[in-house]
Design a protein around this motif. Structure first.
Motif, PDB file in Angstrom:
ATOM      1  N   GLY A 119      13.839   4.889 -10.909  1.00  0.00           N
ATOM      2  CA  GLY A 119      13.360   3.913 -11.878  1.00  0.00           C
ATOM      3  C   GLY A 119      13.078   2.551 -11.270  1.00  0.00           C
ATOM      4  N   TRP A 120      13.950   2.088 -10.394  1.00  0.00           N
ATOM      5  CA  TRP A 120      13.743   0.761  -9.797  1.00  0.00           C
ATOM      6  C   TRP A 120      12.496   0.733  -8.948  1.00  0.00           C
ATOM      7  CZ3 TRP A 120      13.582   0.442  -4.487  1.00  0.00           C
ATOM      8  CH2 TRP A 120      14.118   1.535  -3.772  1.00  0.00           C
ATOM      9  N   LEU A 121      12.231   1.877  -8.251  1.00  0.00           N
ATOM     10  CA  LEU A 121      11.031   1.927  -7.421  1.00  0.00           C
ATOM     11  C   LEU A 121       9.780   1.991  -8.292  1.00  0.00           C
ATOM     12  CD1 LEU A 121      10.161   2.030  -4.467  1.00  0.00           C
ATOM     13  CD2 LEU A 121      10.233   4.524  -4.581  1.00  0.00           C
ATOM     14  N   SER A 122       9.876   2.734  -9.417  1.00  0.00           N
ATOM     15  CA  SER A 122       8.751   2.799 -10.344  1.00  0.00           C
ATOM     16  C   SER A 122       8.473   1.430 -10.950  1.00  0.00           C
ATOM     17  CB  SER A 122       9.060   3.816 -11.444  1.00  0.00           C
ATOM     18  OG  SER A 122       8.001   3.870 -12.383  1.00  0.00           O
ATOM     19  N   ALA A 123       9.537   0.674 -11.237  1.00  0.00           N
ATOM     20  CA  ALA A 123       9.353  -0.678 -11.787  1.00  0.00           C
ATOM     21  C   ALA A 123       8.648  -1.587 -10.782  1.00  0.00           C
ATOM     22  CB  ALA A 123      10.709  -1.261 -12.181  1.00  0.00           C
ATOM     23  N   ILE A 124       9.011  -1.477  -9.514  1.00  0.00           N
ATOM     24  CA  ILE A 124       8.336  -2.278  -8.482  1.00  0.00           C
ATOM     25  C   ILE A 124       6.861  -1.900  -8.406  1.00  0.00           C
ATOM     26  CG2 ILE A 124       8.207  -2.720  -6.003  1.00  0.00           C
ATOM     27  CD1 ILE A 124      11.241  -2.424  -5.899  1.00  0.00           C
ATOM     28  N   GLY A 125       6.590  -0.565  -8.445  1.00  0.00           N
ATOM     29  CA  GLY A 125       5.206  -0.115  -8.371  1.00  0.00           C
ATOM     30  C   GLY A 125       4.369  -0.627  -9.528  1.00  0.00           C
ATOM     31  N   ALA A 126       4.980  -0.689 -10.727  1.00  0.00           N
ATOM     32  CA  ALA A 126       4.239  -1.157 -11.898  1.00  0.00           C
ATOM     33  C   ALA A 126       3.927  -2.644 -11.822  1.00  0.00           C
ATOM     34  CB  ALA A 126       5.043  -0.858 -13.164  1.00  0.00           C
ATOM     35  N   SER A 127       4.688  -3.402 -11.014  1.00  0.00           N
ATOM     36  CA  SER A 127       4.458  -4.852 -10.901  1.00  0.00           C
ATOM     37  C   SER A 127       3.504  -5.216  -9.773  1.00  0.00           C
ATOM     38  CB  SER A 127       5.803  -5.561 -10.692  1.00  0.00           C
ATOM     39  OG  SER A 127       6.380  -5.169  -9.452  1.00  0.00           O
ATOM     40  N   LEU A 128       3.041  -4.253  -9.003  1.00  0.00           N
ATOM     41  CA  LEU A 128       2.138  -4.520  -7.878  1.00  0.00           C
ATOM     42  C   LEU A 128       0.712  -4.728  -8.377  1.00  0.00           C
ATOM     43  CD1 LEU A 128       3.446  -1.831  -5.341  1.00  0.00           C
ATOM     44  CD2 LEU A 128       3.984  -4.278  -5.400  1.00  0.00           C
ATOM     45  N   PRO A 129      -0.109  -5.404  -7.602  1.00  0.00           N
ATOM     46  CA  PRO A 129      -1.514  -5.602  -8.016  1.00  0.00           C
ATOM     47  C   PRO A 129      -2.315  -4.309  -8.017  1.00  0.00           C
ATOM     48  CG  PRO A 129      -1.141  -6.463  -5.806  1.00  0.00           C
ATOM     49  CD  PRO A 129       0.208  -6.151  -6.358  1.00  0.00           C
ATOM     50  N   GLY A 147       0.812  -1.213   0.000  1.00  0.00           N
ATOM     51  CA  GLY A 147       0.000   0.000   0.000  1.00  0.00           C
ATOM     52  C   GLY A 147       0.845   1.262   0.000  1.00  0.00           C
ATOM     53  N   VAL A 148       1.918   1.244   0.794  1.00  0.00           N
ATOM     54  CA  VAL A 148       2.801   2.416   0.831  1.00  0.00           C
ATOM     55  C   VAL A 148       3.484   2.611  -0.519  1.00  0.00           C
ATOM     56  CG1 VAL A 148       4.882   3.382   1.884  1.00  0.00           C
ATOM     57  CG2 VAL A 148       3.176   2.237   3.305  1.00  0.00           C
ATOM     58  N   LEU A 149       3.941   1.522  -1.137  1.00  0.00           N
ATOM     59  CA  LEU A 149       4.592   1.622  -2.448  1.00  0.00           C
ATOM     60  C   LEU A 149       3.614   2.148  -3.500  1.00  0.00           C
ATOM     61  CD1 LEU A 149       6.696  -1.671  -2.540  1.00  0.00           C
ATOM     62  CD2 LEU A 149       7.570   0.664  -2.509  1.00  0.00           C
ATOM     63  N   ALA A 150       2.363   1.726  -3.380  1.00  0.00           N
ATOM     64  CA  ALA A 150       1.362   2.214  -4.332  1.00  0.00           C
ATOM     65  C   ALA A 150       1.192   3.723  -4.214  1.00  0.00           C
ATOM     66  CB  ALA A 150       0.034   1.503  -4.103  1.00  0.00           C
ATOM     67  N   VAL A 151       1.164   4.226  -2.973  1.00  0.00           N
ATOM     68  CA  VAL A 151       1.048   5.674  -2.777  1.00  0.00           C
ATOM     69  C   VAL A 151       2.298   6.391  -3.286  1.00  0.00           C
ATOM     70  CG1 VAL A 151       0.852   7.505  -1.060  1.00  0.00           C
ATOM     71  CG2 VAL A 151      -0.515   5.424  -0.837  1.00  0.00           C
ATOM     72  N   ALA A 152       3.472   5.866  -2.955  1.00  0.00           N
ATOM     73  CA  ALA A 152       4.735   6.523  -3.316  1.00  0.00           C
ATOM     74  C   ALA A 152       4.923   6.592  -4.819  1.00  0.00           C
ATOM     75  CB  ALA A 152       5.905   5.789  -2.669  1.00  0.00           C
ATOM     76  N   THR A 153       4.603   5.522  -5.540  1.00  0.00           N
ATOM     77  CA  THR A 153       4.814   5.513  -6.992  1.00  0.00           C
ATOM     78  C   THR A 153       3.665   6.145  -7.759  1.00  0.00           C
ATOM     79  OG1 THR A 153       3.863   3.282  -7.100  1.00  0.00           O
ATOM     80  CG2 THR A 153       6.259   3.454  -6.886  1.00  0.00           C
ATOM     81  N   GLY A 154       2.547   6.418  -7.095  1.00  0.00           N
ATOM     82  CA  GLY A 154       1.414   7.029  -7.787  1.00  0.00           C
ATOM     83  C   GLY A 154       1.323   8.526  -7.616  1.00  0.00           C
ATOM     84  N   LEU A 155       2.089   9.079  -6.670  1.00  0.00           N
ATOM     85  CA  LEU A 155       2.006  10.529  -6.422  1.00  0.00           C
ATOM     86  C   LEU A 155       2.757  11.348  -7.460  1.00  0.00           C
ATOM     87  CD1 LEU A 155       2.352  10.795  -2.537  1.00  0.00           C
ATOM     88  CD2 LEU A 155       0.332  11.274  -3.922  1.00  0.00           C
ATOM     89  N   ILE A 156       3.922  10.889  -7.886  1.00  0.00           N
ATOM     90  CA  ILE A 156       4.780  11.703  -8.735  1.00  0.00           C
ATOM     91  C   ILE A 156       5.576  10.808  -9.664  1.00  0.00           C
ATOM     92  CG2 ILE A 156       6.726  11.711  -7.116  1.00  0.00           C
ATOM     93  CD1 ILE A 156       7.125  14.677  -7.834  1.00  0.00           C
ATOM     94  N   SER A 157       5.938  11.328 -10.830  1.00  0.00           N
ATOM     95  CA  SER A 157       6.637  10.522 -11.832  1.00  0.00           C
ATOM     96  C   SER A 157       8.141  10.545 -11.667  1.00  0.00           C
ATOM     97  CB  SER A 157       6.283  11.017 -13.243  1.00  0.00           C
ATOM     98  OG  SER A 157       4.902  10.885 -13.489  1.00  0.00           O
TER      99      SER A 157
END
Length: 674
Positions: free
Chosen positions: A615-625, A601-611
């Protein structure tokens, strides 16, 4: 009333109140977040900000320009694009610092002392013609200060409002500057056009002058030739006048000698006129004597003639052999001499007779008688003539000196001047040729200049005052946006919050409920049946959470029907899938699975707030449900729905496998539990 649902880590039964709490949790959390973050511009007046204006106004073209005061007024007045405005307080440095420290002010905007000078420096540099003034142009800046303990978005809101205000003022100043520049283009074009007309006239005049100058060399050459001839003639005249002067002086000398001779002769005549009477008497006696002489001469002529005859006869009779050749020759010579003497006597007789006749003539006698008076008159005339000759000599000398010599000198000067004139005319001819060439080049150059100026004038844009103002408005702010500051996080904030709260709603379900029954090992049901039995209430709760979240979002966002139904369907599907994923995490990892769920849930918030996340964190966020749920909530699409279904199916498979593994044990474990 209790339900046949096992509570995690407790034997206490689950009640409807527990289910209601789980069901309402995402809706409550989402509602609170949306209510707090949605449309912050409607409540800007709840923030208080101070304005510290330290600006010193400047004077431009005799007019006071207090830009700091105008910016302050613009901030207080606010923008028509915003529904509300901050509560602005005009303050000073000390009060602003105190208010920022005690929480009275959420922000302080400081306008520096050189704000007006810096803001107008670019326009002044253009007005001053650039050069060194361009180096002094600078940007005007303001300072936005927020307290260290200020809320997260306060600094963003204050900075954005201040940025809009300064941008608006900058556009206004740029508009005024560009309007003047555009008007200057029009004026410059007109002036260059006038310069082109002047250059064209200059080219025409230079061409005419070149034509006139081209005719000068021929005339100058003729002038040089004429002047040269004049110089030669004047030189010859000077030489001739010099000769005349010399001859005049010689004539003067002759006249002087004649005068002297005449005067001497007159004096002599006067001296001898006293003997004229005796001369007259002598002349009369001479007439008588001449008669006698004529008679004597006649006698002598007869006698000598007879003698010649006798001698001729003797010479004829003379025999050289007898008498001798010398004697015969002498006799012949004597006969010849006698003949000559006879002729002379005859001539003397004739002359004496003529003289006697002349002297005896009455007219001659009268003339001889008048000789004394004539001599006197002749002497007087000779004296007068001598005096006149002397005066003539003096006049000729004066004429030679004062007239002819000076004329000769003037002729020589004229010859020198004519020579100089000829040289000057020759130089004039050469200079006129160069002048004609230069004027022709000037005409060509000014013609090209006129063409270039005309082309430049035509290429410069020309605007009316209205066109200049309209164009300057666009150029001062050429790019604009139709977006409004309706939300802090933009249009994706609601889908992001909805996905996150639905995720935490699924996590909450399996914080309260078990991922599988505690009787897994002894149950007669299949592993898949046990997994679905534990999943079913969580799935129903997730679907209900999705509906409630969609209803709350509709209250805030006011979607149209189609958009809302798509949003609601995706939310229900996400709620069901998130329940399956969280069940799988707890089934596989136990309590750690719940920790992993919170981290997701925290990763979803962190990767959805700003672009701008790594890159590695954005890649993790894109692989989450949560990623397909976020995408589908923004705009419903089949890909997002398929992704959620895949996650749900895989999660149920993983849960079934985990339950199956837990149903395998050893006898020792069974005996231990017994």
């Amino acid at each position: 009333m209790t339900l046949p649902i096992e509570r995690a880590r407790s034997r206490k039964p689950i009640t409807w109140l527990t289910i209601l709490g789980i069901l309402l949790l995402p809706a409550a959390v989402g509602g609170i977040l949306v209510a707090a973050l949605q449309n912050p511009t409607e409540r800007l007046d709840s923030m208080t900000a101070a304005i510290v204006n330290l600006d010193d106004p400047v004077t431009i073209d005799g007019q006071l320009t207090p830009l700091g005061r105008q910016l302050s007024a613009g901030l207080v007045e606010g923008s028509d694009d915003l529904d509300s405005n901050l509560t602005w307080v005009i303050s000073n440095k000390d009060d602003a610092a105190d208010g920022l420290a005690d929480g009275t002010y959420q922000a302080v905007i400081t306008i520096p002392e050189d704000f007006s000078a810096a803001a107008t420096s670019a326009g002044q540099a253009i007005s001053d013609g650039g050069g060194a003034a361009s180096d002094k142009a600078e940007k005007a800046t303001i300072t936005v200060t927020t307290p260290p303990d200020g809320l997260v978005a306060d600094d963003l809101i204050t900075s954005q409002i201040a940025s809009v205000a300064t941008s608006t003022m900058g556009s206004m100043l740029s508009e005024a500057t560009m309007s003047n520049v555009l008007v200057g283009f029009t004026t410059l074009g007109d002036q260059i056009g006038e310069a082109a007309d002047g250059a064209l006239q200059l080219a025409s005049g230079a061409r005419d002058a070149a034509t006139g100058a081209a005719a000068i060399p021929d005339g100058a050459a003729k002038l040089a030739t004429g002047a040269s001839g004049l110089g030669s003639g004047a030189s010859d005249l000077a030489n001739g006048l010099g000769t005349i002067a010399g001859k005049t002086r010689e004539a003067a000398g002759g006249a002087s000698q004649i005068g002297s001779g005449l005067l001497t002769g007159a004096k002599t005549l006067e001296e001898q006129s006293s003997g004229m009477p005796a001369l007259v008497g002598a002349i009369k006696n001479a007439a008588t004597s001449a008669g006698a002489a004529a008679a004597s001469a006649g006698t002598a002529a007869t006698q000598t003639s007879d003698l010649k005859s006798t001698l001729d006869s003797l010479a004829a009779q003379c025999v050289p052999a007898v008498s001798g050749a010398a004697f015969c020759n002498d006799l012949a010579a004597a006969a010849s001499s006698a003949g000559t003497a006879s002729g002379s006597a005859t001539n003397a007789k004739s002359s004496a007779l003529l003289a006697a006749g002349t002297l005896s003539n009455p007219l001659v006698a009268d003339g001889v008688a008048a000789l004394p008076g004539t001599f006197t008159t002749l002497a007087t005339s000779m004296r007068d003539a001598g005096t006149g000759a002397s005066s003539l000599a003096a006049g000729l000398n004066q004429l030679a000196t004062d007239g002819i010599d000076k004329s000769a000198s003037g002729a020589r000067q004229l010859a020198d001047g004519a020579t100089q004139l000829s040289d000057g005319a020759t130089q004039l001819s050469s200079g006129a040729t160069e002048l004609a060439t230069g004027l022709d080049t000037l005409a060509t150059g000014t013609g090209d200049l006129a063409g270039g100026l005309r082309k430049a004038s035509d290429s410069l844009p020309s605007f009316t005052d209205g066109e200049s103002k309209s164009l300057a408005t666009v150029m001062a702010d050429p790019v604009t946006s139709n977006s409004k500051m309706d939300t802090i996080f933009g249009p994706t904030a609601i889908p992001l919050l909805a996905a996150v709260v639905l995720w935490f709603g699924g996590l909450a379900s399996f914080i309260v409920m078990r991922a599988h029954t505690a009787r897994t090992l002894t149950s007669r049901r299949s592993s898949a049946g046990l997994a679905l039995r534990a999943f079913a209430p969580a799935a129903l709760i997730g679907a209900g959470q999705g509906v409630l979240v969609a209803l709350i979002v509709q209250i805030v966002a006011s979607y149209d029907a189609a958009t809302w139904w798509a949003f609601a369907g995706t939310a229900v599907l996400a709620g069901v899938v998130f329940a399956a994923v969280n069940q799988a995490l707890v089934a596989v990892f136990g309590g750690i699975g719940r920790w992993i769920g919170a981290l997701v849930g925290v990763l979803a918030v962190a990767t959805g707030l700003i672009s701008t996340v790594p890159g590695w964190l954005s890649a993790i966020g894109a692989s989450l449900p949560t990623a397909p749920a976020f995408t589908g909530l923004i705009a419903a699409n089949g890909g997002a729905a398929a992704g959620l279904v895949v996650w749900g199916v895989l999660s149920l498979i993983v849960t079934t496998l985990a339950i199956a593994l837990r149903r395998t044990t050893s006898a020792k474990t069974v005996l231990a539990t017994a």
